[in-house]
Design a protein around this motif. Sequence first.
Motif, PDB file in Angstrom:
ATOM      1  N   GLU A  44      37.899  44.905  38.260  1.00 60.35           N
ATOM      2  CA  GLU A  44      36.621  44.581  38.556  1.00 60.35           C
ATOM      3  C   GLU A  44      37.252  43.689  40.592  1.00 60.35           C
ATOM      4  OE1 GLU A  44      33.758  44.884  37.233  1.00 60.35           O
ATOM      5  OE2 GLU A  44      35.279  46.401  35.740  1.00 60.35           O
ATOM      6  N   HIS A  45      38.113  42.975  40.053  1.00 58.10           N
ATOM      7  CA  HIS A  45      38.734  42.644  41.482  1.00 58.10           C
ATOM      8  C   HIS A  45      40.081  43.390  42.204  1.00 58.10           C
ATOM      9  CE1 HIS A  45      37.649  38.976  38.218  1.00 58.10           C
ATOM     10  NE2 HIS A  45      36.369  38.904  39.235  1.00 58.10           N
ATOM     11  N   ILE A  46      39.491  44.637  42.419  1.00 63.57           N
ATOM     12  CA  ILE A  46      40.508  46.015  43.176  1.00 63.57           C
ATOM     13  C   ILE A  46      40.171  45.268  44.697  1.00 63.57           C
ATOM     14  CG2 ILE A  46      37.863  47.479  43.757  1.00 63.57           C
ATOM     15  CD1 ILE A  46      42.079  47.738  42.772  1.00 63.57           C
ATOM     16  N   HIS A  47      38.951  44.873  45.579  1.00 64.93           N
ATOM     17  CA  HIS A  47      39.225  44.632  46.897  1.00 64.93           C
ATOM     18  C   HIS A  47      40.372  42.640  46.664  1.00 64.93           C
ATOM     19  CE1 HIS A  47      37.081  41.005  44.718  1.00 64.93           C
ATOM     20  NE2 HIS A  47      37.242  40.782  45.675  1.00 64.93           N
ATOM     21  N   GLU A  48      40.756  42.605  45.600  1.00 61.93           N
ATOM     22  CA  GLU A  48      41.506  41.093  46.389  1.00 61.93           C
ATOM     23  C   GLU A  48      43.608  42.019  46.089  1.00 61.93           C
ATOM     24  OE1 GLU A  48      41.748  38.299  42.794  1.00 61.93           O
ATOM     25  OE2 GLU A  48      39.505  38.161  43.649  1.00 61.93           O
TER      26      GLU A  48
END
Length: 169
Positions: A44-48
């Motif tokens: 869910e936080h792949i952008h990080e």
Amino acid sequence: MKLICYPNHEIELLEILKNYMDIDIVLVEKGMNYEGLAYLFDKEHIHELIQYLEKLKSERNIVGYKHKRMYLISIDDIEYIEGFSKECYIHTLDDEYQSEYKLYELEEMLQGTSFIRISKSILVNLCFIDYILTEANTKYGLYMKSHMKLTLNRKYVLAFKQKIGKRGK
């Protein structure tokens, strides 16, 4: 890169992360079992994760100068780095560049990579060593893939052996 994730996420994650496959890192999706040093991420936080990988990728380059031109040199292409008083030279298989950094600064920047100091004035990329021969006075000759011979001085032998996974002494 090694990716440990849920099987139903694997294809999607491999597609998203395809530009980072050359980075030496283990990525573990939250909830998966893995023992060892790894970067734990949540889908869910792949952008990080992507931001972190971009930072790692950009740190894998060093600026070098040749004929008043600036070049971005991948650390994977650097065979060895040589320092002379205030000047420092980056050697690849094909070329030589001058660096704006001092040798000790480059050594700090390259910690955690395949580089190690072998003498007062040389950092070597272990990936470019073809073979090693024992010489007199507990020194070693490092024969590079470019057919250059570098000398591993005895002061640096123990750290070198530890880095390559050989027993000391």
